[in-house]
Structures are given as C-alpha cells and as structure tokens.
Motif scaffolding. Structure first.
Motif, PDB file in Angstrom:
ATOM      1  N   ILE A   6      -1.962 -15.180   3.876  1.00 21.73           N
ATOM      2  CA  ILE A   6      -2.697 -14.322   2.953  1.00 21.73           C
ATOM      3  C   ILE A   6      -2.626 -12.888   3.457  1.00 21.73           C
ATOM      4  N   ASP A   7      -2.282 -11.953   2.557  1.00 24.95           N
ATOM      5  CA  ASP A   7      -2.234 -10.530   2.898  1.00 24.95           C
ATOM      6  C   ASP A   7      -2.999  -9.735   1.854  1.00 24.95           C
ATOM      7  N   THR A   8      -4.106  -9.155   2.265  1.00 24.71           N
ATOM      8  CA  THR A   8      -4.885  -8.268   1.395  1.00 24.71           C
ATOM      9  C   THR A   8      -5.137  -6.932   2.079  1.00 24.71           C
ATOM     10  N   ALA A   9      -4.440  -6.668   3.178  1.00 21.50           N
ATOM     11  CA  ALA A   9      -4.693  -5.462   3.961  1.00 21.50           C
ATOM     12  C   ALA A   9      -3.958  -4.239   3.430  1.00 21.50           C
ATOM     13  N   ALA A  42      -8.231 -10.793  -7.269  1.00 22.91           N
ATOM     14  CA  ALA A  42      -6.879 -11.300  -7.493  1.00 22.91           C
ATOM     15  C   ALA A  42      -6.445 -12.392  -6.517  1.00 22.91           C
ATOM     16  N   ILE A  43      -6.970 -12.381  -5.301  1.00 21.12           N
ATOM     17  CA  ILE A  43      -6.379 -13.237  -4.271  1.00 21.12           C
ATOM     18  C   ILE A  43      -6.625 -14.737  -4.491  1.00 21.12           C
ATOM     19  N   MET A  44      -7.814 -15.139  -4.891  1.00 24.12           N
ATOM     20  CA  MET A  44      -8.063 -16.575  -5.062  1.00 24.12           C
ATOM     21  C   MET A  44      -7.244 -17.194  -6.198  1.00 24.12           C
ATOM     22  N   PRO A  45      -7.115 -16.533  -7.358  1.00 25.20           N
ATOM     23  CA  PRO A  45      -6.208 -17.102  -8.368  1.00 25.20           C
ATOM     24  C   PRO A  45      -4.758 -17.184  -7.877  1.00 25.20           C
ATOM     25  N   VAL A  80      -9.024  -6.185   4.617  1.00 24.58           N
ATOM     26  CA  VAL A  80      -8.929  -7.148   5.701  1.00 24.58           C
ATOM     27  C   VAL A  80     -10.056  -8.173   5.598  1.00 24.58           C
ATOM     28  N   ARG A  81     -11.267  -7.718   5.310  1.00 20.49           N
ATOM     29  CA  ARG A  81     -12.397  -8.646   5.178  1.00 20.49           C
ATOM     30  C   ARG A  81     -12.170  -9.646   4.043  1.00 20.49           C
ATOM     31  N   ILE A  82     -11.587  -9.212   2.956  1.00 17.83           N
ATOM     32  CA  ILE A  82     -11.319 -10.102   1.812  1.00 17.83           C
ATOM     33  C   ILE A  82     -10.362 -11.214   2.229  1.00 17.83           C
ATOM     34  N   GLY A  83      -9.299 -10.863   2.915  1.00 15.16           N
ATOM     35  CA  GLY A  83      -8.331 -11.860   3.350  1.00 15.16           C
ATOM     36  C   GLY A  83      -8.917 -12.859   4.320  1.00 15.16           C
TER      37      GLY A  83
END
Length: 85
Positions: A6-9, A42-45, A80-83
């Motif tokens: 997972i990359d949300t940074a 966006a990340i969970m879907p 970063v916290r989201i990921g």
C-alpha cells in the motif's frame, strides 16, 4: 507467500499484490490513481478491487495474504497515516 503493498505517501494512491520474494516474485495485480488529495477515500476500494482481481480468480480469500507492506515516506504525514491505518 502473498504480499499486499500500500502506498499513500506520495502524489498517488497505489496498491499491489505480489507472490514470492521481492527479487524473484511475480506481480499478481497493481493499481494506481494519481491524486493530490483523497487518499483516505480511495485506498480501501482500490485494495478491495485488487484483492478480488488477484485472489478471486484462484478462489482464495483475504486470509491468503501473508503480509502487508506500507510505504513510510517521504510524503505527507496524513498520507503515511492513511496507509498505515
């Protein structure tokens, strides 16, 4: 061994599933969407779609994932916290 990455940074939300080691593994699926904001929504879907695509074909479940890897930066603190969450 199957790994969920997972990359949300950075300036995109991205997920990937691969099987095997980093050097000899095979990418099962990778998804990415450029975005300046909105990673949390966006990340969970994206994760769900990647898992369904990669593991659904082999009739495996979420429990087939052996490890989760999260990019820890550099990037925004919120991203970063989201990921990690």
């Amino acid at each position: 061994m199957i790994t969920l990455g997972i990359d949300t940074a950075g300036p995109a939300a991205a997920v990937a599933l691969w099987q095997g080691s980093a050097s000899t593994g095979k990418v099962l699926v990778a998804k990415s969407a450029p975005m300046a904001r909105g990673h949390a929504e966006a990340i969970m879907p994206m994760v769900s779609a990647a898992i369904a695509e990669a593991l659904g074909e082999g009739h495996k479940s979420f429990t087939a994932i052996d490890r989760v890897a999260v990019l820890n930066g550099p990037g925004s603190f919120t991203g970063v916290r989201i990921g990690v969450a």
